[in-house]
Each structure stands twice: as C-alpha cells, then as structure tokens.
Design an enzyme around this catalytic site. Sequence first.
Site, PDB file in Angstrom:
ATOM      1  NE  ARG A   6     -22.693 -42.353  27.992  1.00  0.00           N
ATOM      2  CZ  ARG A   6     -22.728 -43.551  27.861  1.00  0.00           C
ATOM      3  NH1 ARG A   6     -22.123 -44.668  27.030  1.00  0.00           N
ATOM      4  NH2 ARG A   6     -23.893 -44.679  28.830  1.00  0.00           N
ATOM      5  CE1 TYR A  13     -23.600 -31.106  24.429  1.00  0.00           C
ATOM      6  CE2 TYR A  13     -22.477 -32.852  24.928  1.00  0.00           C
ATOM      7  CZ  TYR A  13     -23.690 -31.631  25.152  1.00  0.00           C
ATOM      8  OH  TYR A  13     -23.876 -31.910  26.343  1.00  0.00           O
ATOM      9  CD  GLU A  66      -9.312 -22.957   8.343  1.00  0.00           C
ATOM     10  OE1 GLU A  66      -9.059 -22.700   9.192  1.00  0.00           O
ATOM     11  OE2 GLU A  66      -8.985 -22.845   6.858  1.00  0.00           O
ATOM     12  CD  GLU A  73      -6.419 -19.962  14.587  1.00  0.00           C
ATOM     13  OE1 GLU A  73      -6.128 -19.656  14.095  1.00  0.00           O
ATOM     14  OE2 GLU A  73      -7.652 -19.344  15.449  1.00  0.00           O
ATOM     15  CD  GLU A  82       1.547 -14.145  30.705  1.00  0.00           C
ATOM     16  OE1 GLU A  82       2.536 -14.892  31.047  1.00  0.00           O
ATOM     17  OE2 GLU A  82       1.176 -14.054  32.511  1.00  0.00           O
ATOM     18  NE  ARG A  83       2.346 -12.297  21.325  1.00  0.00           N
ATOM     19  CZ  ARG A  83       1.452 -12.324  20.035  1.00  0.00           C
ATOM     20  NH1 ARG A  83       0.256 -12.585  20.077  1.00  0.00           N
ATOM     21  NH2 ARG A  83       2.250 -12.279  18.853  1.00  0.00           N
ATOM     22  CG  HIS A  84       5.327 -19.361  26.165  1.00  0.00           C
ATOM     23  ND1 HIS A  84       6.300 -20.575  25.428  1.00  0.00           N
ATOM     24  CD2 HIS A  84       6.355 -20.020  27.398  1.00  0.00           C
ATOM     25  CE1 HIS A  84       6.706 -21.300  26.129  1.00  0.00           C
ATOM     26  NE2 HIS A  84       6.520 -21.042  27.122  1.00  0.00           N
ATOM     27  CE  LYS A  91      -3.182 -18.646  19.143  1.00  0.00           C
ATOM     28  NZ  LYS A  91      -4.213 -17.401  19.442  1.00  0.00           N
ATOM     29  CG  ASP A  92       3.176 -19.875  13.572  1.00  0.00           C
ATOM     30  OD1 ASP A  92       1.803 -19.107  13.826  1.00  0.00           O
ATOM     31  OD2 ASP A  92       4.126 -19.275  14.217  1.00  0.00           O
TER      32      ASP A  92
HETATM   33  N1  LIG Z   1       0.393 -17.076  22.690  1.00  0.00           N
HETATM   34  C1  LIG Z   1       0.713 -16.235  21.540  1.00  0.00           C
HETATM   35  N2  LIG Z   1       2.060 -16.859  21.938  1.00  0.00           N
HETATM   36  C2  LIG Z   1       2.901 -16.052  21.187  1.00  0.00           C
HETATM   37  N3  LIG Z   1       2.282 -16.000  19.434  1.00  0.00           N
HETATM   38  C3  LIG Z   1       1.135 -15.924  19.669  1.00  0.00           C
HETATM   39  C4  LIG Z   1       0.034 -16.083  20.321  1.00  0.00           C
HETATM   40  N4  LIG Z   1      -0.975 -16.296  19.560  1.00  0.00           N
HETATM   41  C5  LIG Z   1      -0.760 -15.906  18.499  1.00  0.00           C
HETATM   42  N5  LIG Z   1       0.630 -15.672  17.942  1.00  0.00           N
HETATM   43  C6  LIG Z   1       1.155 -15.489  17.208  1.00  0.00           C
HETATM   44  O1  LIG Z   1       0.526 -14.764  16.622  1.00  0.00           O
HETATM   45  C7  LIG Z   1      -1.068 -15.442  15.188  1.00  0.00           C
HETATM   46  C8  LIG Z   1      -1.766 -14.864  14.780  1.00  0.00           C
HETATM   47  O2  LIG Z   1      -3.043 -15.792  16.217  1.00  0.00           O
HETATM   48  P1  LIG Z   1      -4.418 -15.429  16.270  1.00  0.00           P
HETATM   49  O3  LIG Z   1      -5.239 -16.042  17.726  1.00  0.00           O
HETATM   50  O4  LIG Z   1      -4.294 -14.229  16.051  1.00  0.00           O
HETATM   51  O5  LIG Z   1      -5.244 -16.471  15.139  1.00  0.00           O
HETATM   52  P2  LIG Z   1      -5.027 -16.635  13.773  1.00  0.00           P
HETATM   53  O6  LIG Z   1      -3.485 -16.975  12.709  1.00  0.00           O
HETATM   54  O7  LIG Z   1      -5.371 -14.828  13.908  1.00  0.00           O
HETATM   55  O8  LIG Z   1      -6.485 -17.251  13.272  1.00  0.00           O
HETATM   56  P3  LIG Z   1      -7.485 -16.528  13.024  1.00  0.00           P
HETATM   57  O9  LIG Z   1      -7.729 -14.924  12.392  1.00  0.00           O
HETATM   58  O10 LIG Z   1      -8.451 -17.667  12.222  1.00  0.00           O
HETATM   59  O11 LIG Z   1      -8.470 -16.715  14.837  1.00  0.00           O
HETATM   60  C9  LIG Z   1      -0.466 -16.663  15.243  1.00  0.00           C
HETATM   61  O12 LIG Z   1      -0.346 -17.414  14.225  1.00  0.00           O
HETATM   62  C10 LIG Z   1       1.394 -17.022  15.780  1.00  0.00           C
HETATM   63  O13 LIG Z   1       2.410 -16.620  14.673  1.00  0.00           O
END
Ligand SMILES: Nc1ncnc2c1ncn2[C@@H]1O[C@H](COP(=O)(O)OP(=O)(O)OP(=O)(O)O)[C@@H](O)[C@H]1O
Length: 126
Positions: A6, A13, A66, A73, A82-84, A91-92
């Site tokens: 395990r 992993y 990181e 992500e 979807e955007r939410h 993510k931010d």
């Molecule tokens: N589902 C979502 N709803 C709302 N905003 C989002 C969503 N997905 C991403 N975003 C916005 O877009 C930005 C970029 O997202 P993305 O998934 O492309 O990741 P990234 O910051 O480009 O990371 P990486 O390039 O390292 O994969 C996020 O930081 C966020 O502000």
Amino acid sequence: MKPKARWTASFRYALEGIAASLKTQRNLRFHCFAAVVVIAASFYFALPPRDIAVLLLTIALVISLELVNTAIEAAVDLITPERHPLAKLAKDAAAGAVLAAAVFAVVIGVLIFYRPVIAWFHALFG
Ligand SMILES: Nc1ncnc2c1ncn2[C@@H]1O[C@H](COP(=O)(O)OP(=O)(O)OP(=O)(O)O)[C@@H](O)[C@H]1O
C-alpha cells in the site's frame, strides 16, 4: 493489500501526480528549473547550511503550492465545465497562493544571495 505494498502504491501514485503535473504545467516546469539553478548557485557560493535549508524550504513551498494549484484546477474542471464565480474564486485563490509564495521566494533569494554575489563581482572585476 499488504501495508508495504500500500505504501509503495501511494508513493507511485504521488510520483505519477508529479510527473503528470510536470507534463501539463509550464509554470511548474519553470519553478523546477529555477530550483535547480538556485540549488547549484547555493553550492557554488558555498552558502552556510542554514541558508541552504531556508532556500530548500522555500523551493518546497513553491513547488508544493504549484502542485496543489494543479489539483484544484483539475478538481474545478471536473466539477463544472461551466463558468461559475466560485470556480473562478477557487482557481484564482489557488493561483494567488502560488504567486504569493513565488514573490516571497524571490525576496528570500535576493536577501540570501545579495552579499555573496556582490563579493563575487568584486573578486572578478576588482
Ligand atoms: N469554470 C470557471 N468559472 C469561472 N472562471 C473560470 C473557470 N475556469 C477558469 N476560470 C477563470 O479563468 C482563469 C484561467 O483558468 P484556466 O483553467 O485556463 O487555468 P490557468 O490559470 O490558465 O492555469 P494553467 O494555464 O496553469 O492550466 C482562472 O484563473 C479563472 O479566473
């Protein structure tokens, strides 16, 4: 599964997670490259062990965050295509954690390397 098996599987992993993140995340590759340069420089300048320990801790923090950022992500993308606003916040904020650690890592690097680099320049160019 036996405890040892395990443990071995968990370790594998974890390595798979690092390898997959390295493949997909350019920022992680850059941070690993920067870490190698910093570690090499710390030996070149014969920094004291305590300074090297601080640098290693800082590197571990940035690379770990990181990896956590990559995990967040992926989880967000899995939960909703979807955007939410909450997805954006997740993510931010995760990206902000990496940025905060990276900025402080640069400050720590400057504080530690400043004197040896100045001394090195003086030795080279009088
Ligand atoms: N589902 C979502 N709803 C709302 N905003 C989002 C969503 N997905 C991403 N975003 C916005 O877009 C930005 C970029 O997202 P993305 O998934 O492309 O990741 P990234 O910051 O480009 O990371 P990486 O390039 O390292 O994969 C996020 O930081 C966020 O502000």
